[in-house]
Design a protein around this motif. Structure first.
Motif, PDB file in Angstrom:
ATOM      1  N   MET A  22     -77.132 -37.510 -18.607  1.00 25.26           N
ATOM      2  CA  MET A  22     -77.048 -36.948 -17.263  1.00 25.26           C
ATOM      3  C   MET A  22     -75.889 -35.965 -17.152  1.00 25.26           C
ATOM      4  SD  MET A  22     -76.757 -38.835 -13.539  1.00 25.26           S
ATOM      5  CE  MET A  22     -78.409 -39.523 -13.690  1.00 25.26           C
ATOM      6  N   TRP A  23     -74.757 -36.310 -17.734  1.00 22.62           N
ATOM      7  CA  TRP A  23     -73.606 -35.411 -17.685  1.00 22.62           C
ATOM      8  C   TRP A  23     -73.901 -34.108 -18.432  1.00 22.62           C
ATOM      9  CZ3 TRP A  23     -69.892 -34.351 -14.697  1.00 22.62           C
ATOM     10  CH2 TRP A  23     -68.780 -33.603 -15.124  1.00 22.62           C
ATOM     11  N   GLN A  24     -74.626 -34.203 -19.533  1.00 22.60           N
ATOM     12  CA  GLN A  24     -74.981 -32.998 -20.273  1.00 22.60           C
ATOM     13  C   GLN A  24     -75.914 -32.099 -19.458  1.00 22.60           C
ATOM     14  OE1 GLN A  24     -73.556 -31.820 -23.046  1.00 22.60           O
ATOM     15  NE2 GLN A  24     -72.245 -33.626 -22.732  1.00 22.60           N
ATOM     16  N   HIS A  66     -80.316 -37.044  -5.414  1.00 21.77           N
ATOM     17  CA  HIS A  66     -80.246 -38.081  -6.419  1.00 21.77           C
ATOM     18  C   HIS A  66     -78.886 -38.006  -7.118  1.00 21.77           C
ATOM     19  CE1 HIS A  66     -84.449 -38.705  -5.621  1.00 21.77           C
ATOM     20  NE2 HIS A  66     -84.729 -37.452  -5.963  1.00 21.77           N
ATOM     21  N   GLN A  67     -78.635 -38.917  -8.034  1.00 20.33           N
ATOM     22  CA  GLN A  67     -77.320 -38.982  -8.659  1.00 20.33           C
ATOM     23  C   GLN A  67     -76.962 -37.690  -9.384  1.00 20.33           C
ATOM     24  OE1 GLN A  67     -74.987 -40.838  -8.136  1.00 20.33           O
ATOM     25  NE2 GLN A  67     -73.543 -40.686  -9.829  1.00 20.33           N
ATOM     26  N   GLU A  68     -77.924 -37.091 -10.053  1.00 21.06           N
ATOM     27  CA  GLU A  68     -77.621 -35.856 -10.774  1.00 21.06           C
ATOM     28  C   GLU A  68     -77.221 -34.742  -9.810  1.00 21.06           C
ATOM     29  OE1 GLU A  68     -79.902 -32.804 -13.805  1.00 21.06           O
ATOM     30  OE2 GLU A  68     -80.301 -34.956 -13.971  1.00 21.06           O
ATOM     31  N   GLN A  69     -77.899 -34.646  -8.671  1.00 16.25           N
ATOM     32  CA  GLN A  69     -77.549 -33.636  -7.676  1.00 16.25           C
ATOM     33  C   GLN A  69     -76.166 -33.911  -7.077  1.00 16.25           C
ATOM     34  OE1 GLN A  69     -80.835 -35.001  -7.636  1.00 16.25           O
ATOM     35  NE2 GLN A  69     -81.373 -33.198  -8.846  1.00 16.25           N
ATOM     36  N   ALA A  74     -70.267 -32.565  -7.005  1.00 18.89           N
ATOM     37  CA  ALA A  74     -68.923 -33.080  -7.262  1.00 18.89           C
ATOM     38  C   ALA A  74     -68.199 -32.293  -8.350  1.00 18.89           C
ATOM     39  CB  ALA A  74     -69.004 -34.556  -7.656  1.00 18.89           C
ATOM     40  N   ALA A  75     -68.913 -31.897  -9.395  1.00 21.98           N
ATOM     41  CA  ALA A  75     -68.267 -31.155 -10.488  1.00 21.98           C
ATOM     42  C   ALA A  75     -67.747 -29.816 -10.001  1.00 21.98           C
ATOM     43  CB  ALA A  75     -69.252 -30.964 -11.641  1.00 21.98           C
ATOM     44  N   GLN A  76     -68.510 -29.156  -9.129  1.00 22.02           N
ATOM     45  CA  GLN A  76     -68.044 -27.884  -8.575  1.00 22.02           C
ATOM     46  C   GLN A  76     -66.842 -28.095  -7.656  1.00 22.02           C
ATOM     47  OE1 GLN A  76     -71.370 -25.089  -7.381  1.00 22.02           O
ATOM     48  NE2 GLN A  76     -72.587 -26.927  -7.769  1.00 22.02           N
ATOM     49  N   ALA A  77     -66.871 -29.194  -6.914  1.00 21.64           N
ATOM     50  CA  ALA A  77     -65.760 -29.486  -6.001  1.00 21.64           C
ATOM     51  C   ALA A  77     -64.477 -29.808  -6.750  1.00 21.64           C
ATOM     52  CB  ALA A  77     -66.143 -30.653  -5.088  1.00 21.64           C
ATOM     53  N   GLN A  78     -64.599 -30.453  -7.890  1.00 23.56           N
ATOM     54  CA  GLN A  78     -63.418 -30.913  -8.606  1.00 23.56           C
ATOM     55  C   GLN A  78     -62.832 -29.883  -9.561  1.00 23.56           C
ATOM     56  OE1 GLN A  78     -61.709 -34.112  -8.216  1.00 23.56           O
ATOM     57  NE2 GLN A  78     -62.883 -33.631  -6.377  1.00 23.56           N
ATOM     58  N   LEU A  79     -63.612 -28.880  -9.955  1.00 26.41           N
ATOM     59  CA  LEU A  79     -63.080 -27.884 -10.893  1.00 26.41           C
ATOM     60  C   LEU A  79     -61.775 -27.248 -10.415  1.00 26.41           C
ATOM     61  CD1 LEU A  79     -63.363 -26.239 -13.500  1.00 26.41           C
ATOM     62  CD2 LEU A  79     -64.746 -24.593 -12.192  1.00 26.41           C
ATOM     63  N   ALA A 136     -75.278 -25.692   3.001  1.00 26.80           N
ATOM     64  CA  ALA A 136     -76.715 -25.526   2.853  1.00 26.80           C
ATOM     65  C   ALA A 136     -77.074 -25.826   1.401  1.00 26.80           C
ATOM     66  CB  ALA A 136     -77.132 -24.110   3.229  1.00 26.80           C
ATOM     67  N   TRP A 137     -77.999 -26.750   1.211  1.00 28.64           N
ATOM     68  CA  TRP A 137     -78.286 -27.214  -0.152  1.00 28.64           C
ATOM     69  C   TRP A 137     -78.741 -26.098  -1.099  1.00 28.64           C
ATOM     70  CZ3 TRP A 137     -76.558 -30.759  -2.966  1.00 28.64           C
ATOM     71  CH2 TRP A 137     -77.200 -31.139  -4.149  1.00 28.64           C
ATOM     72  N   PRO A 138     -79.559 -25.125  -0.666  1.00 25.35           N
ATOM     73  CA  PRO A 138     -79.911 -24.042  -1.590  1.00 25.35           C
ATOM     74  C   PRO A 138     -78.688 -23.298  -2.113  1.00 25.35           C
ATOM     75  CG  PRO A 138     -81.392 -24.029   0.282  1.00 25.35           C
ATOM     76  CD  PRO A 138     -80.301 -25.004   0.611  1.00 25.35           C
ATOM     77  N   GLY A 139     -77.655 -23.159  -1.267  1.00 29.65           N
ATOM     78  CA  GLY A 139     -76.431 -22.502  -1.715  1.00 29.65           C
ATOM     79  C   GLY A 139     -75.690 -23.316  -2.748  1.00 29.65           C
ATOM     80  N   VAL A 140     -75.719 -24.637  -2.608  1.00 31.64           N
ATOM     81  CA  VAL A 140     -75.092 -25.510  -3.606  1.00 31.64           C
ATOM     82  C   VAL A 140     -75.794 -25.356  -4.946  1.00 31.64           C
ATOM     83  CG1 VAL A 140     -74.586 -27.902  -4.237  1.00 31.64           C
ATOM     84  CG2 VAL A 140     -74.365 -27.168  -1.853  1.00 31.64           C
ATOM     85  N   MET A 141     -77.135 -25.370  -4.919  1.00 33.13           N
ATOM     86  CA  MET A 141     -77.905 -25.291  -6.157  1.00 33.13           C
ATOM     87  C   MET A 141     -77.824 -23.904  -6.795  1.00 33.13           C
ATOM     88  SD  MET A 141     -78.934 -28.292  -6.711  1.00 33.13           S
ATOM     89  CE  MET A 141     -80.091 -27.993  -8.055  1.00 33.13           C
ATOM     90  N   ALA A 142     -77.547 -22.875  -5.992  1.00 30.83           N
ATOM     91  CA  ALA A 142     -77.423 -21.520  -6.530  1.00 30.83           C
ATOM     92  C   ALA A 142     -76.039 -21.267  -7.115  1.00 30.83           C
ATOM     93  CB  ALA A 142     -77.714 -20.486  -5.442  1.00 30.83           C
ATOM     94  N   SER A 143     -75.122 -22.188  -6.914  1.00 23.30           N
ATOM     95  CA  SER A 143     -73.744 -22.042  -7.392  1.00 23.30           C
ATOM     96  C   SER A 143     -73.605 -22.655  -8.786  1.00 23.30           C
ATOM     97  CB  SER A 143     -72.781 -22.734  -6.427  1.00 23.30           C
ATOM     98  OG  SER A 143     -72.898 -22.221  -5.118  1.00 23.30           O
TER      99      SER A 143
END
Length: 270
Positions: A22-24, A66-69, A74-79, A136-143
């Protein structure tokens, strides 16, 4: 020497392990994490677990979370916090609200003459003082790529800015930084962008013209570029890049240049 905080951290991490596969997948989706060292990757992975324990993600109807989302967010927030130490940089809020699309939000602005203007504006994200973050979730996924856009980092940069009170483009600087250096770099770049848009409101500026809305937006937008288009920010406003490098204690441009020099995937797309 035994430490309660360290014991509590280990316990929290043990309760919510992240599967390697999942992390990969998360790392594969977020190309702007490429080139992190093994130690940085390990810190980021653990920080995601702790972030998701500390912050409540509210998914509105239309958002499948889901957990992967959750880990992608979280990974973007923590970078940005990768090398900022253990201080509670994301204090003052506990919730992130996820909308299925852009949303309309009432806006208010008092101009220089004292006239107050009110209107409804469409947004992809908002950060409220002592309140939640809305995305907005589409913006999160586009990042997460190297394209000069990252909604998550943009809104969390506002939260860092608000640690000193109202968002004004001046987050709490480290003791080895000077406010005068920060103000000079940011103000000169902000004024340059503003001049370009005054001359031509439709100008194709090097960075998103939304940065000229206010010093707070300039800090948030340039933080996006620092992590997701560091070469463009460095070419356009070198002093701004240098100040952000001091603040975030990272050098994404050096990481990107190393990838371009050594990674065949990056060389093929150069």
């Amino acid at each position: 020497m035994w430490s309660f905080s360290a014991w509590r951290r280990r316990r929290r991490l043990a309760r919510h392990p992240i599967a390697d596969d999942m992390w990969q997948r998360v790392r594969h989706h977020l190309s702007f994490l490429d080139g992190l060292t093994a130690a940085e990757d390990r810190w980021l992975r653990e920080a995601c677990v702790l972030f998701l324990e500390d912050k409540y993600l509210t998914a509105l109807p239309g958002v499948e979370l889901h957990q992967e989302q959750r880990l992608l967010l979280a990974a973007q927030a923590q970078l940005p916090l990768l090398h900022l130490g253990d201080l509670d940089w994301y204090q003052g809020f506990h919730e992130i609200v996820l909308y299925p699309d852009d949303f309309v939000s009432p806006q208010r602005h008092r101009d220089a003459s004292g006239v107050e203007h009110e209107w409804d504006g469409e947004h992809s994200g908002e950060a409220w003082q002592q309140g939640p973050i809305i995305l907005a979730w589409p913006g999160v996924m586009a990042s997460g790529g190297w394209e000069g856009y990252n909604l998550v980092i943009h809104e969390l940069a506002h939260k860092l800015d608000m640690l000193n009170g109202d968002a004004n483009g001046l987050p709490p600087l480290h003791t080895d930084m000077r406010v005068s250096d920060w103000a000079k770099a940011m103000q000169e770049a902000y004024d340059d962008l503003d001049r370009q848009l005054e001359h031509d409101p439709d100008a194709e500026t090097a960075i998103d013209p939304y940065a000229a809305e206010s010093p707070a937006e300039f800090f948030a937008v340039t933080s996006e570029y620092f992590f997701s288009a560091p070469d463009l920010l460095q070419d356009t406003y070198p002093p701004v890049y240098e100040q952000l490098k001091l603040f975030y204690r990272q050098d994404p441009l050096a990481r990107l240049r190393q990838l371009l020099a050594e990674d065949p995937v990056y060389q093929a797309h150069e």
